[in-house]
Design a protein around this motif. Structure first.
Motif, short mmCIF file in Angstrom:
data_model
loop_
_atom_site.label_atom_id
_atom_site.label_comp_id
_atom_site.label_asym_id
_atom_site.label_seq_id
_atom_site.Cartn_x
_atom_site.Cartn_y
_atom_site.Cartn_z
N UNK A 36 -9.09 8.65 11.81
CA UNK A 36 -10.21 8.12 11.02
C UNK A 36 -10.37 8.87 9.70
N UNK A 37 -10.04 10.16 9.73
CA UNK A 37 -10.14 10.97 8.52
C UNK A 37 -8.89 10.91 7.65
N UNK A 38 -7.97 10.03 8.00
CA UNK A 38 -6.77 9.76 7.20
C UNK A 38 -5.97 11.03 6.92
N UNK A 39 -5.68 11.77 7.99
CA UNK A 39 -4.94 13.01 7.82
C UNK A 39 -3.44 12.78 7.69
N UNK A 40 -2.99 11.56 7.82
CA UNK A 40 -1.57 11.27 7.66
C UNK A 40 -1.41 9.82 7.20
N UNK A 41 -0.18 9.52 6.76
CA UNK A 41 0.13 8.17 6.30
C UNK A 41 0.68 7.29 7.43
N UNK A 42 1.27 7.93 8.42
CA UNK A 42 1.82 7.21 9.59
C UNK A 42 1.66 8.11 10.80
N UNK B 181 9.56 6.48 5.12
CA UNK B 181 8.68 7.60 5.46
C UNK B 181 8.98 8.85 4.65
N UNK B 182 10.11 8.91 3.99
CA UNK B 182 10.45 10.08 3.17
C UNK B 182 9.38 10.30 2.11
N UNK B 183 8.92 11.55 2.00
CA UNK B 183 7.89 11.89 1.03
C UNK B 183 6.48 11.64 1.53
N UNK B 184 6.33 11.23 2.79
CA UNK B 184 5.01 10.95 3.34
C UNK B 184 4.69 11.94 4.46
N UNK B 185 3.46 11.91 4.89
CA UNK B 185 2.99 12.75 5.98
C UNK B 185 2.90 11.90 7.25
#
Length: 451
Positions: free
Chosen positions: A179-185, A132-136
């Motif tokens: 649904x709007x893909x505001x995060x990666x996880x 998860x490092x470097x992700x939202x």
């Protein structure tokens, strides 16, 4: 007798008053929040149920902004009970009454959207928390407690929270944000059957792939280092779908929402509330399934939140009855009434000592008249003594009615009075049988002898 009767009536009135105050409905303020949350709905259902069955304990909800605010309301003395999260700071004055529900942390990664990454190299799929490092990461719910939960998981999994971008959005906006893909996880915390979590997971489902649930492999270590958390599992198929989501058990951590009470709240009050809580739980389950999650508190001495003695008494079957709680007061009350009766009797006797002395003098006078009647030679004198005896009788009866003399003293007086009347009757009969001239001569003889 009257003093004793008054004492008995006073004791009966005291016991009746004590029973009324002990059994009258007691209103408890309970802090809960945020608005429209499952916790608020549970408390509202309990409030209505307690009112409908005319329970001894009634609830008055105090709505707060969340578990942290509820905890603070309890600490400030603005509430008697509160719904708090076990992974937040617990007020020093709080003791556990019941476990409202258990929550699990759910971490998942949605499948990539169709067309995403076209024309450039797609990002590698996230399959572990360490990646998860470097992700939202999106956190469902506005409470800071969920962010702290994510940071604990990241740190224990070897990920620097500073290298993860954390965004929050309200539960009501979770589906649109996903649904709007505001995060990666995404992270959600709540009961396994939480509708909020289930809707968020459902919103993450796309035709392009399957969801990836991230197992918290360090769950045991987290539980060891943070007593508020426990190692747990998300059952396969917990969030529905076809195939079921997830398709296998997933390791995670759990924490509880507790109903806590002020330590100073009386043991009998908390025991009554706990008894009512579990008696209405079954009735609430039909219309409010979350009520099934209410459990008894941990009564072990090493529990994260110490149990309130009242709740422990209910769980252990040692709840005290009205007589058990107030038997000492009743016993001391009886002793006090007895002492007051004795003191009252002594005081009443002290006030009547002059009346008793006067009656004793009259009784001695009656005995002297008895001796004089046997020697009297005058019917007129005997009549005067009998009239005086009637006055003594009237005074004696009044003394008895006033309680100045006892029944035994009255009996002794009656014996003396009967003897006096017999002596007068005998003497009159004797005098009537003697001729008048002899009576006058005898009287003159006694008079001259006296002179």
């Amino acid at each position: 007798m009257f003093v004793t009767l008054a004492g008995i009536l006073a004791l009966a009135g005291t016991l009746a008053g004590a029973y009324y105050f002990a059994m009258r409905p007691e209103m408890l303020r309970i802090a809960v929040g945020p608005a429209n949350s499952d916790d608020v709905k549970v408390v509202q259902a309990l409030t209505q149920a307690f009112t409908q069955v005319h329970s001894h304990i009634r609830l008055r909800p105090i709505q707060t902004e969340g578990a942290a605010a509820s905890s603070q309301a309890l600490a400030d003395g603005k509430a008697d009970l509160a719904i708090i999260r076990g992974d937040l700071d617990v007020p020093k004055d709080a003791e556990a009454v019941a476990t409202l529900r258990k929550n699990v942390a759910v971490l998942w990664v949605p499948p990539p959207a169709k067309g995403k990454g076209r024309g450039k190299k797609a990002d590698p799929k996230i399959t572990k928390i360490a990646e998860l490092a470097g992700h939202r990461v999106g956190v469902v719910g506005r409470t800071p407690a969920n962010v702290n939960l994510l940071k604990v998981i990241l740190q224990q999994s070897g990920v620097d929270p500073g290298k993860v971008e954390i965004v929050q959005f309200p539960a009501s906006e979770a589906a649109d944000a996903i649904r709007n893909q505001r995060a990666d996880a995404y992270l959600a915390a709540g009961p396994v059957n939480s509708k909020i979590t289930a809707d968020a997971v459902a919103a993450s489902t796309r035709d392009s792939g399957t969801l990836t649930f991230l197992a918290i492999d360090s769950a045991e270590a987290i539980a060891q280092n943070h007593p508020a958390y426990e190692a747990s599992e998300i059952p396969a198929g917990a969030f529905g779908g076809s195939p079921g989501r997830p398709d296998d058990e997933v390791k995670t951590i759990s924490f509880s929402h507790h109903i806590v009470a002020r330590k100073t709240l009386s043991e009998s009050t908390v025991a009554a509330f706990t008894r009512q809580l579990f008696s209405v739980r079954q009735a609430l389950m039909a219309e409010f399934p979350l009520a099934a999650k209410i459990e008894t508190p941990d009564t072990e001495k090493d529990a994260a939140i110490p149990v309130h003695p009242g709740a422990a008494a209910f769980v252990d079957g040692e709840e005290k009855t009205f007589i058990d709680r107030y038997s000492d007061y009743i016993w001391w009350g009886l002793m006090l009434v007895s002492a007051m009766g004795s003191a009252g009797a002594w005081f009443a006797g002290y006030l009547k000592k002059d009346e008793r002395y006067n009656n004793s003098t009259l009784r001695e006078r009656l005995l002297d008249m008895l001796a004089a009647a046997r020697r009297s030679d005058s019917i007129e004198e005997l009549d005067r003594m009998q009239t005086e005896a009637d006055d003594i009788l009237r005074d004696t009866l009044q003394c008895f009615e006033h309680g100045a003399i006892s029944e035994g003293a009255l009996t002794a007086f009656n014996i003396a009075l009967d003897q006096f009347h017999n002596a007068v009757a005998d003497r009159k009969a004797l005098l009537n049988s003697i001729p008048q001239n002899l009576q006058r001569a005898a009287a003159q003889f006694r008079a001259s002898g006296t002179m």
